[in-house]
Design a protein around this motif. Structure first.
Motif: not given
Ligand code: MN
Length: 415
Positions: A223, A286, A295, A319, A321, A335
């Motif tokens: 991600d 997350h 997530h 993360s 971000e 991120e």
């Molecule tokens: Mn993310």
């Protein structure tokens, strides 16, 4: 214990499925007693090899029998003095009613807590999958820049398709981890923007482009968000980008005592933005599943008070971000995924142990958008070190794409 969350069932039996787009889970429930685990799943979902792998300690029953089983269990338990069934606090009312009032205690799921702490194999998979993912990102951004500079008309969705094409060529690729957020100018300020293939904006060279994307691999889940300007950014854009980056660096380099929550750390990500009277309306981080949901909880970083109930622990993924969104004009987000690791410190106050982060996302952060006058010497060193690391880890995977290799070399050069 009754396990109802799909990612918890998948983790518990070390199985993955394809019943839900982007999330490699499958429709199932599970119960775990002191001497047996039962997986409730339609039998055509399991091939013979998978069934054998589950071994003798796992009973398999059809999905449709789950609620009847809970009712039988409830009868067996009767109404004793103390409840004997553990229910995760995300269980449905239907599950609670089937077990029977007085027969259960509702707790934060112990499976979620265990799943959040990755083992060394999973952590190494995160590192490796993020390096491969970095190669696809370099190929994509190099391609996109070349196309835009050449004046090609390309919409947000067409661009996202190219990124998926590059990712799909990577080893162990299993699909995207969520729909790609590919957004130009004002659309970048829409935090969960998802371009409609039939009606989306043409990417403009002279506007900020925000791309938040990720993939599923057998060895990890990615991600990543990067924000680019393919023309000449103005002073406001550079200042805001630099403030976001300073917040990102502040999280990345944070060292904190064991027991610290993401609720407390969140302010690190906003400090530089706050100095300019700026902020963002979303969380800072997350948890991320290992070849599971992009997530996942129970931890995270943000101003939601729930993030104050779970401490960050070694082995967790999260993360980093921070962002900034100028409504109707542009959006910025940077991120990376980071791993929570134990760190050595000169002291160890209270014998708690201290923790820090290891970043695994390997994609350049555009230096053209940095206003160096705002940077400290440490921040400048961080950015140069990060870029040296990205180049060292990703360049070897770009031997067959000279355009991407040249782009990576330029974007990773020191400021
Ligand atoms: Mn993310």
């Amino acid at each position: 214990m009754v396990v109802t969350m799909l990612d918890e069932v998948a983790w518990l039996f070390n199985l993955r499925g394809a019943d839900i787009a982007f999330n490699p889970v499958f429709f199932a429930y599970a119960t775990v007693t002191m001497d047996k685990a039962t997986l409730f799943i339609d039998s055509d979902q399991l091939d013979d090899a998978t069934r054998r792998n589950l071994g003798d300690d796992v009973a398999v029953q059809s999905y449709a029998t789950f609620f009847d089983n809970l009712k039988c269990l409830s009868k067996e338990l009767g109404t004793g003095d103390s409840p004997k069934v553990l229910l995760g606090d995300k269980s449905s009312l239907a599950v609670a009613e089937a077990v029977g009032a007085g027969n259960y205690v509702l707790v934060p799921s112990p499976v979620a807590e265990m799943k959040a702490i990755k083992n060394e194999t999973e952590l190494e998979g995160f590192r490796q999958s993020h390096i491969r993912d970095g190669a696809a990102l370099a190929r994509y951004f190099a391609w996109l820049e070349e196309r835009l500079v050449a004046g090609s008309e390309l919409n947000e969705s067409q661009a996202a398709d190219k990124l998926e094409e590059y990712r799909s060529e990577l080893d162990l690729f299993r699909g995207l981890s969520f729909p790609t957020i590919s957004s130009t100018g004002p659309n970048g300020a829409i935090i969960h923007y998802d371009p409609d293939p039939n009606d989306c904006a043409v990417i403009k060279q002279d506007q900020i482009y925000l791309c938040d994307s990720g993939a599923q691999f057998y060895d990890g889940t990615t991600d990543v968000t990067r924000t680019w300007h393919f023309g000449t950014p103005n002073a406001e854009e550079k200042r805001a980008f630099t403030r976001v980056l300073q917040g990102h660096i502040s999280i990345d380099t944070a060292i904190f005592p064991s027991g610290t929550t993401g609720y407390l750390l969140d302010a690190f990500a906003r400090r530089a933005l706050w100095q300019d009277g700026l902020d963002y309306r979303h969380g800072t981080g997350h948890g991320v599943g290992h070849y599971l949901n992009v997530h996942e909880g129970p931890h995270g970083m943000g101003v939601r008070i729930a993030y104050n109930s779970t401490a960050l622990k070694a082995g967790m993924t999260v993360s980093n971000e921070p962002g900034y969104y100028a409504d109707g004009r542009f959006g910025i987000r940077i991120e990376n995924i980071v791993l929570v690791r134990q760190v050595d410190t000169p002291n160890n106050f209270g014998d708690k142990g201290f923790l820090g982060f290891e970043h695994v996302t390997m994609c350049p952060i555009q230096t053209k958008l940095v206003d160096e006058s705002l940077f400290t010497a440490e921040e400048k060193r961080w950015l140069n070190d990060y870029h040296a690391e990205v180049f060292a880890k990703v360049s070897g995977l770009l031997k067959n794409d000279q355009r991407a290799l040249a782009w990576l070399e330029r974007e990773c050069s020191a400021i």
